[in-house]
Design a protein around this motif. Structure first.
Motif, PDB file in Angstrom:
ATOM      1  N   LYS A   1       0.802  -1.222   0.000  1.00 57.01           N
ATOM      2  CA  LYS A   1       0.000   0.000   0.000  1.00 57.01           C
ATOM      3  C   LYS A   1       0.837   1.276   0.000  1.00 57.01           C
ATOM      4  N   ASP A   2       1.745   1.409   0.939  1.00 54.68           N
ATOM      5  CA  ASP A   2       2.510   2.655   1.058  1.00 54.68           C
ATOM      6  C   ASP A   2       3.360   2.933  -0.173  1.00 54.68           C
ATOM      7  N   SER A   3       4.047   1.908  -0.676  1.00 55.75           N
ATOM      8  CA  SER A   3       4.903   2.140  -1.844  1.00 55.75           C
ATOM      9  C   SER A   3       4.072   2.411  -3.091  1.00 55.75           C
ATOM     10  N   LEU A   4       2.927   1.754  -3.228  1.00 53.61           N
ATOM     11  CA  LEU A   4       2.080   1.994  -4.397  1.00 53.61           C
ATOM     12  C   LEU A   4       1.438   3.375  -4.339  1.00 53.61           C
ATOM     13  N   GLU A   5       0.982   3.783  -3.164  1.00 58.19           N
ATOM     14  CA  GLU A   5       0.411   5.121  -3.030  1.00 58.19           C
ATOM     15  C   GLU A   5       1.464   6.182  -3.337  1.00 58.19           C
ATOM     16  N   SER A   6       2.672   5.966  -2.828  1.00 56.15           N
ATOM     17  CA  SER A   6       3.765   6.894  -3.086  1.00 56.15           C
ATOM     18  C   SER A   6       4.088   6.944  -4.576  1.00 56.15           C
ATOM     19  N   GLY A   7       4.130   5.772  -5.210  1.00 55.61           N
ATOM     20  CA  GLY A   7       4.384   5.711  -6.647  1.00 55.61           C
ATOM     21  C   GLY A   7       3.311   6.426  -7.441  1.00 55.61           C
ATOM     22  N   TRP A   8       2.056   6.265  -7.025  1.00 54.18           N
ATOM     23  CA  TRP A   8       0.973   6.959  -7.718  1.00 54.18           C
ATOM     24  C   TRP A   8       1.093   8.459  -7.529  1.00 54.18           C
ATOM     25  N   ASP A   9       1.381   8.886  -6.307  1.00 54.80           N
ATOM     26  CA  ASP A   9       1.521  10.321  -6.056  1.00 54.80           C
ATOM     27  C   ASP A   9       2.596  10.915  -6.954  1.00 54.80           C
ATOM     28  N   GLU A  10       3.694  10.191  -7.131  1.00 55.63           N
ATOM     29  CA  GLU A  10       4.781  10.670  -7.981  1.00 55.63           C
ATOM     30  C   GLU A  10       4.352  10.727  -9.451  1.00 55.63           C
ATOM     31  N   ALA A  11       3.706   9.658  -9.927  1.00 56.43           N
ATOM     32  CA  ALA A  11       3.246   9.628 -11.323  1.00 56.43           C
ATOM     33  C   ALA A  11       2.207  10.721 -11.570  1.00 56.43           C
ATOM     34  N   SER A  12       1.308  10.889 -10.629  1.00 54.65           N
ATOM     35  CA  SER A  12       0.265  11.897 -10.761  1.00 54.65           C
ATOM     36  C   SER A  12       0.865  13.305 -10.761  1.00 54.65           C
ATOM     37  N   ALA A  13       1.843  13.524  -9.902  1.00 52.26           N
ATOM     38  CA  ALA A  13       2.497  14.839  -9.846  1.00 52.26           C
ATOM     39  C   ALA A  13       3.219  15.144 -11.152  1.00 52.26           C
ATOM     40  N   LYS A  14       3.878  14.145 -11.746  1.00 51.55           N
ATOM     41  CA  LYS A  14       4.558  14.345 -13.027  1.00 51.55           C
ATOM     42  C   LYS A  14       3.562  14.684 -14.120  1.00 51.55           C
ATOM     43  N   LEU A  15       2.435  13.996 -14.104  1.00 50.57           N
ATOM     44  CA  LEU A  15       1.397  14.258 -15.095  1.00 50.57           C
ATOM     45  C   LEU A  15       0.852  15.674 -14.930  1.00 50.57           C
ATOM     46  N   GLU A  16       0.571  16.044 -13.705  1.00 47.85           N
ATOM     47  CA  GLU A  16       0.055  17.389 -13.438  1.00 47.85           C
ATOM     48  C   GLU A  16       1.099  18.453 -13.773  1.00 47.85           C
ATOM     49  N   GLU A  17       2.352  18.186 -13.446  1.00 47.33           N
ATOM     50  CA  GLU A  17       3.434  19.114 -13.756  1.00 47.33           C
ATOM     51  C   GLU A  17       3.561  19.313 -15.272  1.00 47.33           C
ATOM     52  N   GLY A  18       3.462  18.220 -16.008  1.00 46.21           N
ATOM     53  CA  GLY A  18       3.529  18.321 -17.466  1.00 46.21           C
ATOM     54  C   GLY A  18       2.394  19.152 -18.020  1.00 46.21           C
ATOM     55  N   TRP A  19       1.212  18.946 -17.503  1.00 47.12           N
ATOM     56  CA  TRP A  19       0.062  19.710 -17.965  1.00 47.12           C
ATOM     57  C   TRP A  19       0.222  21.181 -17.616  1.00 47.12           C
ATOM     58  N   ASN A  20       0.693  21.458 -16.412  1.00 47.69           N
ATOM     59  CA  ASN A  20       0.842  22.837 -15.962  1.00 47.69           C
ATOM     60  C   ASN A  20       1.969  23.573 -16.672  1.00 47.69           C
ATOM     61  N   SER A  21       2.906  22.838 -17.266  1.00 48.92           N
ATOM     62  CA  SER A  21       4.032  23.502 -17.917  1.00 48.92           C
ATOM     63  C   SER A  21       3.730  23.920 -19.358  1.00 48.92           C
ATOM     64  N   LEU A  22       2.539  23.658 -19.806  1.00 48.50           N
ATOM     65  CA  LEU A  22       2.169  24.075 -21.159  1.00 48.50           C
ATOM     66  C   LEU A  22       2.268  25.591 -21.286  1.00 48.50           C
ATOM     67  N   THR A  23       2.590  26.048 -22.468  1.00 39.22           N
ATOM     68  CA  THR A  23       2.676  27.495 -22.680  1.00 39.22           C
ATOM     69  C   THR A  23       1.312  28.134 -22.524  1.00 39.22           C
ATOM     70  N   SER A  24       1.280  29.394 -22.247  1.00 38.59           N
ATOM     71  CA  SER A  24       0.014  30.095 -22.045  1.00 38.59           C
ATOM     72  C   SER A  24      -0.845  30.068 -23.305  1.00 38.59           C
ATOM     73  N   SER A  25      -0.226  30.018 -24.466  1.00 36.62           N
ATOM     74  CA  SER A  25      -1.024  29.966 -25.690  1.00 36.62           C
ATOM     75  C   SER A  25      -1.770  28.641 -25.803  1.00 36.62           C
ATOM     76  N   ILE A  26      -1.150  27.571 -25.349  1.00 34.72           N
ATOM     77  CA  ILE A  26      -1.829  26.276 -25.396  1.00 34.72           C
ATOM     78  C   ILE A  26      -2.901  26.217 -24.333  1.00 34.72           C
ATOM     79  N   LYS A  27      -2.606  26.718 -23.156  1.00 36.84           N
ATOM     80  CA  LYS A  27      -3.613  26.730 -22.096  1.00 36.84           C
ATOM     81  C   LYS A  27      -4.829  27.546 -22.504  1.00 36.84           C
ATOM     82  N   SER A  28      -4.635  28.580 -23.315  1.00 33.73           N
ATOM     83  CA  SER A  28      -5.760  29.419 -23.718  1.00 33.73           C
ATOM     84  C   SER A  28      -6.748  28.663 -24.600  1.00 33.73           C
ATOM     85  N   PHE A  29      -6.341  27.537 -25.172  1.00 30.45           N
ATOM     86  CA  PHE A  29      -7.271  26.733 -25.956  1.00 30.45           C
ATOM     87  C   PHE A  29      -8.446  26.292 -25.106  1.00 30.45           C
ATOM     88  N   PHE A  30      -8.225  26.134 -23.815  1.00 33.30           N
ATOM     89  CA  PHE A  30      -9.239  25.596 -22.940  1.00 33.30           C
ATOM     90  C   PHE A  30     -10.002  26.674 -22.191  1.00 33.30           C
TER      91      PHE A  30
END
Length: 102
Positions: free
Chosen positions: A72-101
């Motif tokens: 449980k602990d290692s899987l939750e930690s692994g998910w938190d890391e994967a989720s953070a990377k995904l969110e970080e990637g989404w948040n790093s989009l340029t403002s012009s791309i974010k404006s599409f939404f």
């Protein structure tokens, strides 16, 4: 957190990010060449992160229930890391791309 609760949380995040990625791909069809290059770069960055998140979700789903407490602990930690990377990637989009939404 139970295995089912973690899987539900993970699936909600994956579904949200998958929808964002699909919307980004759709918007790319209507954009200028310059914007299209930015969109393609963003998609290329996000797709592997989304695949990593899906793989982590599958790893948790495949974990035997009798081993859940040990993993449980290692899987939750692994998910938190994967989720953070995904969110970080989404948040790093340029403002012009974010404006599409907007």
């Amino acid at each position: 957190m139970t295995k089912e609760e973690l899987l539900a949380k993970m699936q909600a995040t994956i579904d949200e990010q998958q929808a964002n990625l699909e919307a980004l791909k759709e918007k790319a069809l209507d954009e200028s060449q310059e914007a299209l290059e930015d969109v393609r770069a963003a998609i290329a960055d996000l797709e592997p992160k989304l695949e990593q998140a899906k793989a982590k979700a599958q790893e948790i789903a495949d974990a035997a229930d009798d081993k859940w407490d040990d993993l449980k602990d290692s899987l939750e930690s692994g998910w938190d890391e994967a989720s953070a990377k995904l969110e970080e990637g989404w948040n790093s989009l340029t403002s012009s791309i974010k404006s599409f939404f907007s």
